[in-house]
Enzyme design. Structure first.
Site, PDB file in Angstrom:
ATOM      1  CE  LYS A 115     -16.624  13.912 -54.907  1.00  0.00           C
ATOM      2  NZ  LYS A 115     -15.977  13.126 -55.948  1.00  0.00           N
ATOM      3  CB  THR A 116     -12.804   9.711 -51.940  1.00  0.00           C
ATOM      4  OG1 THR A 116     -12.713  10.700 -52.955  1.00  0.00           O
ATOM      5  CG2 THR A 116     -12.109   8.454 -52.413  1.00  0.00           C
TER       6      THR A 116
ATOM      7  CG  ASP B  86     -16.552   9.777 -57.842  1.00  0.00           C
ATOM      8  OD1 ASP B  86     -17.249  10.566 -57.180  1.00  0.00           O
ATOM      9  OD2 ASP B  86     -15.310   9.775 -57.824  1.00  0.00           O
TER      10      ASP B  86
ATOM     11  NE  ARG C 256     -10.453  21.060 -55.884  1.00  0.00           N
ATOM     12  CZ  ARG C 256     -11.344  20.183 -55.482  1.00  0.00           C
ATOM     13  NH1 ARG C 256     -11.005  18.939 -55.243  1.00  0.00           N
ATOM     14  NH2 ARG C 256     -12.605  20.518 -55.309  1.00  0.00           N
TER      15      ARG C 256
END
Length: 668
Positions: free
Chosen positions: A49-50, A241, A621
């Site tokens: 995404k980033t 975001d 994560r």
DNA sequence: CTTGATACCGTTTTT
DNA sequence: CGGTATCAAG
């Protein structure tokens, strides 16, 4: 109409060519090169995404969009910094050229520039949560001295929460009370009075709480048409975001600034974990309804985790009701490895022993500590872990507890600068004045009022009238010596605040009265002096004092720890909330027992789905290895409770993970 | 009014 | 075990 420009950026720039096609997969490429329609990018955990947002910015630059015409809104300061750093790496365009930051930090800037019609002077200061609560408590005590004494009445914290929730969800206080706290319905009128007076006090003192930064920003856009038009035109592209974590105010702000539909919203409804702060994941579900011709992009290829971890995560997602939300599956791209491991342990101490034992093994296998992160639902769940790590001399960094900017000495010092900057901020004044002998809140207020009256008469800064006759008369004899030194320092700060850099101003405060004071107060004063010096260093990154003061209040531990001190090879301990958006090679999830995660308290108000989303965030994560520990017994005050593994794990197909019991007795 | 001592309360997540 | 609300003495 022209407002502050952050930098004089040359208009015609050549950017180094970026190879979009080969650096992105098809899904990412489609989103990055999207046209000007409103866009909703649904990017699952670990799908880049980033990366997509970063390349989107680069793409816009290449198409000739000026960096100053791009607004980038993120949820944490860290996310904003990281993204703009990556843009800078990619294109060479410095991050200062963009408007980027959290909603709160951009709101802070908006208020300073356009707040005056709403009664907010440019030199207003921001209160943190505890400041805000104590101001509210003062108001309640003043309006109804008996109210807080009655144990059946809600506490200040609850009332603050309620007021905040009403504001963030754009509901009336009545509705929030009836919806969330129906048992307080008899107090609705009290709450309304408290809330109103609280607002008046804030205006009088020229202070803002966190919610004000959003509420007033929206109000500015709604009431000042030319301002709204300016930003609508200025921001040719708005990138948001973590859109699933926006609340109604934030969504409205975006809709208003993005009135030309120049919005790209990025998010994942399965990761919405801030509803207690008013976040409404329906914002993301309804985005296509609100913005016609929305292009929806899905990014589902996961680059982060092993297939085993992803199967586990997908199993968690499948527990949601069908049709609820957008996402179904994350597609793996990495090679196979070991499945997630659930370790059953007796209690918290054994949990710590088990985790450390495995960590030791990982270190032997060649991992370094900084690859490993310990996650938990609530701070207190990490207590045993901290103690055992300390005992065994394993270096760790915890992003909780007393955080850098929340340490007493840092707040004391910041209060002095705040007061010099905004002399009406009586809370800031109280903070340091009460440190002096024989000065408590009553005396401090009397001195303050006397000085304020003098200042109004003479037009001088309150810091100067603190030594006027009427003010001085209120200072107890025992405090006189300190008073001279304190006021001299304050005057120096006021003077410097006019034309010196923020770091010079802070430095002045750090070597003034306060440095003498802490020597007598704290045994570990060396350490504290070092902290003050790093604060001076931190201030060096800012050219504007208000920007610095604002950031200090808006910054959480994560950012402060990593920005004030260099990164080291340490084990990380953090809550799942704070870990959002980050990834770690090895993850340990503590307290994966039912009642701890999902946390019993959190389920009181339909919180189960959000707990599940949070659990999903936790497990996604992990890149290579995921361990979960589930204590069997928990001390709850006097009695012990027996717990089963988390229902989120029990609901899974048992082939999705392995189970082990920790045998070795703890070494103590 | 401040300060120190004692009783008691409660323990989610954060900008 | 911690921090804080409350109370009595200086």
């Amino acid at each position: 109409m022209e407002f502050e420009h952050r930098s004089n950026f040359p208009q015609d720039l050549e950017y180094p060519p970026v190879d979009f096609r080969s650096n992105l997969n098809d899904e990412q490429f489609a989103a990055v090169t999207a046209g000007d329609q409103p866009a909703l990018v649904l990017a699952g955990a670990g799908t880049g995404k980033t990366r997509t947002l970063t390349y989107r910015v680069a793409y816009l630059l290449e198409r000739g969009v000026h960096p100053g015409n791009i607004l980038l809104l993120t949820f944490t300061n860290k996310a904003a910094r990281e993204m703009l750093a990556r843009v800078e790496d990619l294109t060479g365009v410095p991050r200062r050229a963009f408007w980027g930051g959290t909603f709160h930090s951009i709101g802070q800037r908006m208020l300073r520039m356009h707040g005056e019609p709403l009664g907010i002077e440019p030199n207003y200061t921001i209160m943190d949560q505890s400041d805000a609560e104590s101001l509210l408590a003062d108001v309640i005590k003043e309006l109804d001295p008996q109210f807080l004494k009655d144990k059946n009445n809600p506490k200040t914290k609850v009332i603050a929460n309620l007021i905040s929730l009403a504001r963030n969800t754009c509901q009336s206080l009545d509705d929030v009370v009836m919806g969330f706290y129906p048992y307080f319905r008899e107090h609705i009128n009290d709450f309304a009075r408290f809330s109103q007076t609280y607002s008046e006090r804030k205006k009088r003192q020229q202070v803002a709480d966190f919610d004000d930064l959003l509420v007033f920003w929206l109000e500015i856009l709604q009431t000042q048409e030319e301002v709204a038009r300016y930003y609508q035109e200025r921001f040719q592209h708005i990138l948001v975001d973590e859109y699933q974590d926006t609340n109604l105010i934030q969504a409205q702000i975006i809709d208003l600034i993005g009135a030309r539909d120049q919005i790209m919203a990025v998010g994942d409804d399965a990761q919405s974990i801030y509803s207690w702060r008013g976040a409404n994941y329906e914002n993301i579900l309804h985005f296509p309804d609100k913005h016609r011709n929305t292009n929806i992009f899905r990014i589902e290829t996961n680059y982060r985790s092993t297939p085993e971890i992803l199967r586990f995560a997908n199993g968690v997602i499948r527990q949601f009701h069908p049709g609820q939300g957008f996402f179904k599956t994350l597609r793996p791209s990495r090679g196979h490895s070991q499945p997630p491991l659930l370790i059953r342990v007796m209690n918290g101490r054994e949990e710590a022993a088990a985790v450390i034992s495995r960590i030791t093994g990982l270190l032997d296998e060649g991992r370094s500590l900084k690859d490993i992160t310990v996650l938990y639902r609530a701070h207190y769940q990490a207590l045993d872990m901290q103690m055992e790590l300390t005992r065994q001399n394993i270096p760790f960094q915890i992003t909780s507890g007393v955080q850098f900017f929340e340490q007493a000495h840092i707040k004391d010092l910041v209060a002095q600068v705040k007061f010099a900057y905004n002399p009406r901020d009586s809370r800031a004044f109280h903070r340091f004045a009460c440190l002096l002998p024989k000065i408590g809140s009553v005396t401090a207020e009397r001195i303050f009022q006397a000085a304020l009256a003098e200042a109004d008469k003479s037009g001088e800064h309150v810091a100067r009238t603190l030594i006027s006759r009427p003010a001085l008369a209120k200072v107890p004899k025992a405090a006189r010596k300190h008073w001279e030194s304190l006021t001299a320092t304050l005057e120096g700060i006021v003077e410097a605040a006019g034309d010196r850099s923020p770091s010079e101003v802070v430095s002045l405060a750090a070597v003034g009265w306060y440095s003498d004071f802490i020597q007598t107060l704290y045994p570990n004063y060396r350490q504290r002096m070092d902290d003050l010096q790093s604060l001076v260093g931190f201030a060096g990154r800012f050219s504007d004092l208000q920007e610095l003061l604002g950031q200090i209040v808006l910054m959480n531990s994560e950012t402060s720890q990593t920005s004030v001190y260099p990164e080291e090879d340490k084990l990380r301990l953090t809550t799942v909330h704070q870990a959002k958006g980050l990834e770690f090679p090895v993850v340990f999830l503590l307290a994966a027992s039912d009642g701890l995660f999902p946390l019993a308290r959190a389920m009181e108000n339909d919180g189960l789905d959000e707990e599940r989303r949070l659990f999903y965030v936790a497990v996604t994560r992990a890149m290579d290895e995921l361990y979960m520990t589930s204590p069997h017994l928990i001390q709850f005050g006097m009695n012990t409770k027996i717990l089963q593994p988390s229902r989120f794990i029990q609901a899974l197909d048992p082939t999705l993970y392995e189970m082990a019991r920790f045998h070795r007795k703890p070494s103590w």
